[in-house]
Design an enzyme around this catalytic site. Structure first.
Site, mmCIF file in Angstrom:
data_model
loop_
_atom_site.group_PDB
_atom_site.id
_atom_site.type_symbol
_atom_site.label_atom_id
_atom_site.label_comp_id
_atom_site.label_asym_id
_atom_site.label_seq_id
_atom_site.Cartn_x
_atom_site.Cartn_y
_atom_site.Cartn_z
ATOM 1 N N CYS A 44 0.806 -1.216 0.000
ATOM 2 C CA CYS A 44 0.000 0.000 0.000
ATOM 3 C C CYS A 44 0.845 1.275 0.000
ATOM 4 O O CYS A 44 0.313 2.367 -0.205
ATOM 5 C CB CYS A 44 -0.945 -0.004 1.195
ATOM 6 S SG CYS A 44 -1.971 -1.499 1.291
ATOM 7 N N HIS A 46 -3.605 6.781 2.245
ATOM 8 C CA HIS A 46 -3.976 5.478 1.703
ATOM 9 C C HIS A 46 -5.354 5.109 2.223
ATOM 10 O O HIS A 46 -5.649 5.259 3.405
ATOM 11 C CB HIS A 46 -2.938 4.434 2.128
ATOM 12 C CG HIS A 46 -3.405 3.024 2.013
ATOM 13 N ND1 HIS A 46 -3.989 2.532 0.861
ATOM 14 C CD2 HIS A 46 -3.384 1.998 2.899
ATOM 15 C CE1 HIS A 46 -4.292 1.259 1.050
ATOM 16 N NE2 HIS A 46 -3.945 0.915 2.272
ATOM 17 N N ASN A 86 -10.291 -0.811 -0.413
ATOM 18 C CA ASN A 86 -8.841 -0.692 -0.269
ATOM 19 C C ASN A 86 -8.186 -1.249 -1.522
ATOM 20 O O ASN A 86 -8.186 -2.453 -1.751
ATOM 21 C CB ASN A 86 -8.394 -1.471 0.973
ATOM 22 C CG ASN A 86 -6.891 -1.414 1.199
ATOM 23 O OD1 ASN A 86 -6.126 -1.086 0.301
ATOM 24 N ND2 ASN A 86 -6.469 -1.747 2.406
#
Length: 349
Positions: A125, A274, A305
Site C-alpha cells: 500500500c 492510503h 482498499n
C-alpha cells in the site's frame, strides 16, 4: 603521470512535480449486500468498521495491464506530453501474478514509450509513494525527463470471500501519475521506511511454491479439485495490530513529511491518505490536528482498499470533484504489508 579522467555527472531538473494524474475503476460494483452473501455480517458492521459501502472488482478483460494502460493514458493526456517522451515506467503492484517479466515492460510497450526503462516494485500500500520517491530522484538526477508512476491492483484475485475479517475490504483499480521537471519544488522529501519485524501482520497465506506442485498439481491435488480446498494463496491481516500501528506510528510519519517540506497542516489544500480504513483516517486527522477546512480523501467508501492504487485514485477523484484544486499542497501517506510506509507533501497537478 596523467590525471585520472573524471566521469561527467548526470544533470537533471532542479525540481520535480506531478504533472498529470489518471485513474481506472473496474465496471463491476460489489455492494455490501453482495458481500453479505459470502460472510455472516451486516452492512452496518462493515460501514462502522471500515467506512466501505461498495468496492470495484475487475472482470476478465480488466487485467493489471489493461487497467494500467487506461489510467496512464489519462495521466499522460493531462500532463500534455507524448508517450515517447517518458523516460521511465514504474509500476507498483502486489497482484501481478507473473513472477517475470515485469508487467511494466508490457505497459510501456502498449503506451508507446519506446525503450524507456520499465520495472515493477512491490511495496504494497506504500507502493505509489515509493514510486514517487524514485521518480523524483530520476527527474532531478537526470536519468529521465518524465517518469510514469502507476499503482495498480487486482486484489479480488487474492481475496478469500469466506474470511469474515478481510472479504469486505479489498478492491481493484489503477492510478497513474506523470512526474516531470518543475521550476519550483513540487514534491517534498519522501519519508519512507519499513519494519520487517512485523512482516507477518499482513501477508499472503501461502508462498506460490508451496501452493503449486511441479506436476501441474496444487499441493498434490489435481487443479480441478483444488478450488474448494482453500489452497490458493489469499491475503490475511491482523486487523487490530495494523489499526494500532497505523494510528500511532503513521501520524508521526505524516508529521515528519510536513516538517521536512516546511509546511504546516493549516497550509494544506488536501489530505490524501492510503484508503485503508475510515477510522484510521479519522484518527490521523485528530493526531495531526488537521483543520476542518482541509478536505480529506474518503474514496474508500466507493472503491474499497486498492493498495498501491488508492492514493492516485483518490487524488484524481478529489481534483475531478473540485474538493481539491490544481496547485494545492497535499499530504499523501501510504502504509501496508511489510510493514512499509511512505509520505510526502506534493503539489497537485
Amino acid at each position: 603521470m596523467t590525471d585520472t579522467p573524471q566521469i561527467r555527472p548526470a544533470t537533471g531538473a532542479q525540481y520535480s512535480r506531478i504533472l498529470g494524474v489518471g485513474g481506472y475503476r473496474p465496471v463491476r460494483v460489489v455492494t455490501n449486500a453482495e458481500v453479505l452473501t459470502w460472510i455472516e455480517s451486516s452492512d452496518e458492521w462493515i460501514r462502522t468498521r471500515s467506512g466501505i459501502a461498495e468496492r470495484r472488482w475487475a472482470g476478465p478483460d480488466e487485467s493489471v495491464t489493461e487497467m494500467s494502460v487506461q489510467a496512464a493514458g489519462k495521466a499522460i493526456a493531462q500532463a500534455g506530453i507524448d508517450p515517447a517522451q517518458i523516460g521511465g515506467v514504474i509500476v507498483a503492484t502486489v497482484s501481478h501474478l507473473k513472477q517475470t517479466p515485469a508487467v511494466a515492460t508490457e505497459i510501456a510497450e502498449r503506451l508507446g514509450c519506446g525503450t524507456a526503462p520499465a520495472f515493477d516494485i512491490s511495496a504494497a500500500c506504500a507502493g505509489f509513494g515509493y514510486g514517487l520517491g524514485l521518480a523524483d530522484g530520476m527527474v532531478r538526477g537526470g536519468s529521465a525527463e518524465y517518469v510514469l508512476v502507476i499503482g495498480v491492483e487486482r486484489l479480488s484475485d487474492l481475496t478469500d470471500t469466506s474470511d469474515r475479517s478481510t472479504a469486505f475490504i479489498f478492491g481493484d483499480g489503477a492510478g497513474a501519475a506523470i512526474v516531470g521537471p518543475s521550476e519550483t519544488p513540487g514534491i517534498g522529501k519522501v519519508i519512507w521506511g519499513s519494519d520487517g519485524s512485523q512482516k507477518d501482520v499482513i501477508t499472503q497465506t501461502k508462498a506460490w511454491d508451496t501452493a503449486f506442485g511441479k506436476e501441474g498439481a496444487i499441493n498434490g491435488v489435481a487443479e480441478d479439485e483444488a478450488a474448494g480446498l482453500g489452497v490458493w494463496p489469499t491475503l490475511r491481516m491482523e486487523g487490530q495490530t495494523v489499526f494500532r500501528w497505523a494510528v500511532w506510528e503513521m501520524a508521526k510519519v505524516a508529521q515528519q513529511a510536513l516538517d521536512a517540506a516546511g509546511i504546516t497542516a493549516d497550509q494544506l489544500g488536501a489530505f490524501i491518505p492510503h484508503q485503508a480504513n475510515m477510522r484510521i483516517t479519522d484518527a490521523m486527522i485528530k493526531a495531526l490536528k488537521l483543520p476542518e477546512s482541509v478536505p480529506v480523501a474518503r474514496d474508500i467508501a466507493e472503491t474499497g482498499n486498492t493498495s498501491a492504487a488508492s492514493i492516485p485514485l483518490a487524488m484524481e477523484r478529489m481534483l475531478e470533484s473540485g474538493e481539491a484544486r490544481s496547485g494545492d499542497l497535499a499530504l499523501i501517506i501510504g502504509f501496508g504489508a511489510g510493514l512499509v510506509y511512505a509520505a510526502a507533501v506534493v503539489t497537485l497537478p
